[in-house]
Write an enzyme that holds these catalytic residues in place. Structure first.
Site, PDB file in Angstrom:
ATOM      1  N   LYS A   1      50.984  35.844 119.371  1.00 16.15           N
ATOM      2  CA  LYS A   1      49.909  36.373 120.205  1.00 16.15           C
ATOM      3  C   LYS A   1      49.370  35.386 121.248  1.00 16.15           C
ATOM      4  CE  LYS A   1      46.830  39.048 118.370  1.00 16.15           C
ATOM      5  NZ  LYS A   1      45.773  39.576 117.501  1.00 16.15           N
TER       6      LYS A   1
ATOM      7  N   SER B   1      39.094  50.216 117.350  1.00 13.60           N
ATOM      8  CA  SER B   1      38.711  48.803 117.382  1.00 13.60           C
ATOM      9  C   SER B   1      37.210  48.642 117.283  1.00 13.60           C
ATOM     10  CB  SER B   1      39.197  48.156 118.688  1.00 13.60           C
ATOM     11  OG  SER B   1      38.707  46.830 118.811  1.00 13.60           O
TER      12      SER B   1
ATOM     13  N   TYR C   1      39.757  46.850 127.430  1.00 14.78           N
ATOM     14  CA  TYR C   1      40.458  47.134 126.176  1.00 14.78           C
ATOM     15  C   TYR C   1      39.603  48.031 125.288  1.00 14.78           C
ATOM     16  CZ  TYR C   1      41.652  46.454 121.278  1.00 14.78           C
ATOM     17  OH  TYR C   1      41.920  46.673 119.959  1.00 14.78           O
TER      18      TYR C   1
END
Length: 338
Positions: free
Chosen positions: A182, A119, A146
Site C-alpha cells: 500500500k 468506510s 474517497y
C-alpha cells in the site's frame, strides 16, 4: 453443485486476508477478482488457495452481460480505491460507486449474498457521531473524495431500499498482514517497525487541535484478523443486513499504538513529533470510535483483540518473520527478537 465465493479486491489487503481466512475454514472454491496489472499484490496470494482469478474488467463484463458460468454463494466486494488522498473524483465515481452498484444490482435479484466495504471515512469529522443507524447515515459529510464515493453508494442503497438485503461494512482503521503493497497508505504499525529498525524511534504527526496533544489524536484501530471473523460470521447469518461498523469500539491514541510496537519489539519508547503536511490538515480526523452496539445486538459473539495483543501478534507473527504474509503453510517457531 459448487457455489463459490467471489472476493473482489482479492489480491489486496483485506481481500487476500479474507481468502486466507476462507482457506482456514476449508473453503478453496474462491474466485479472486482484482486488477490485471498486479505486481506487489500478487505476493499476497502466493501461499493461498483459490479456484480462479478474474480481472475486474472481465468480471464486470460477465456481470453486465449476465454470462457468469457459475452462481456464487456470495460476492464479498472489497475491490475499490481506498486512498484517502485520491483527488480524482471521476475515477472514484466509476471505481467505488458505479462498480459497486453494478454488482449489487446483479446479486440481489438472484439471491446472492452481497457484502461490500463502506468506510468509517463517511463519518467525516465525527461531529455527527459514529453510529451506523440508517436514519443518520444520509446526512453524513465525509472530508475527502474517497469518503464521498463510499457515502454515495450507501445513500443509493438506503434510498432505493436495498440496504436491508445486503451488508455495508464500515471499516475503521484496519491494520494487519498483507497490507505491504500500500505504499504511503500502509498502517502506522508497519511504518513504526521500519522506523524503529532504521533509527530506534517513531515519528508521529503533531496535533493542530487544542483538545489533543501531539500523538494524542485518537483512532479506532482494528486488527484485520478480527474483521475477517466478522465477515465470515455475516456469510453464515444472511438474516443480518444493513450498515455495520467494524471496529473495536474503543479509541486509542497514536502514542498508544507506537508504544505497543516498541513493547512488541522489546525496545525503549522514543517518539519524535513532526509537522503534518498542509494539504492533510483540513481533512484530518482527530477522533474515531465505532459504536458497535448494532453488531453486538445482531448476535455477533466474539470479542475484538486489544490494541496491544493485536500489535504483538502482527509484529511477532508476521512483520519480524522472514515471510510476513498470511499463508496456509505451517510456520516455523517464532525466533527470539534481538
Amino acid at each position: 453443485m459448487v457455489h463459490p465465493i467471489v472476493v473482489t479486491g482479492g489480491a489486496g489487503f483485506i481481500g487476500s486476508a479474507f481468502v486466507w481466512h476462507l482457506n482456514q475454514l476449508g473453503r478453496h472454491d474462491v474466485i479472486v477478482v482484482d486488477r490485471a496489472e498486479m505486481q506487489e499484490e500478487t505476493k499476497n496470494l502466493a501461499h493461498l488457495s483459490y479456484a480462479e482469478y478474474l480481472t475486474e474488467t472481465e468480471f464486470l463484463d460477465k456481470i453486465q452481460r449476465d454470462c457468469l458460468d457459475f452462481t456464487p454463494e456470495a460476492i464479498v466486494h472489497l475491490g475499490a480505491c481506498s486512498s484517502t488522498l485520491e483527488m480524482d473524483k471521476a475515477y472514484l465515481y466509476r471505481n467505488n460507486y458505479r462498480y459497486t452498484k453494478a454488482l449489487a444490482q446483479w446479486s440481489l435479484p438472484r439471491g446472492v449474498r452481497f457484502l461490500y466495504a463502506s468506510s468509517a471515512a463517511t463519518y467525516g469529522d465525527g461531529s455527527q457521531g459514529y453510529n451506523d443507524d440508517h436514519q443518520t447515515a444520509p446526512g453524513l459529510m465525509p472530508l475527502n473524495p474517497y469518503g464521498q464515493s463510499k457515502q454515495m453508494f450507501d445513500e443509493w442503497a438506503l434510498r432505493t431500499g436495498v440496504m436491508d438485503q445486503m451488508v455495508g461494512l464500515k471499516f475503521f482503521n484496519v491494520f494487519g498482514p498483507n497490507e505491504y503493497h500500500k505504499g504511503n497508505m500502509v498502517s502506522m504499525v508497519v511504518q513504526s517497525v521500519r522506523q524503529i529498525q532504521a533509527t530506534g524511534k517513531v515519528r508521529l504527526f503533531k496535533s493542530y487541535h487544542p483538545d489533543y496533544t501531539d500523538g494524542g489524536q485518537m483512532r479506532d484501530f482494528v486488527y484485520v484478523k478480527d474483521c475477517l471473523e466478522v465477515m465470515a460470521w455475516l456469510l453464515e447469518h444472511p438474516e443480518v443486513n444493513g450498515l455495520l461498523n467494524v471496529g473495536t469500539g474503543q479509541a486509542r491514541s497514536w502514542n498508544d499504538l507506537a508504544t505497543a510496537v516498541f513493547s512488541a519489539m522489546d525496545r525503549p519508547v522514543e517518539i519524535e513529533y513532526i509537522e503534518m503536511p498542509e494539504r492533510m490538515r483540513s481533512q484530518y480526523q482527530y477522533f474515531t470510535e465505532a459504536n458497535m452496539t448494532k453488531l453486538t445486538e445482531a448476535g455477533y459473539p466474539k470479542a475484538f483483540r486489544s490494541l496491544e495483543d493485536a500489535v504483538r501478534d502482527y509484529v511477532c507473527e508476521h512483520l519480524l518473520q522472514e515471510n510476513p504474509y498470511l499463508t496456509t503453510e505451517p510456520r516455523p517457531p517464532i525466533a527470539k527478537i534481538a
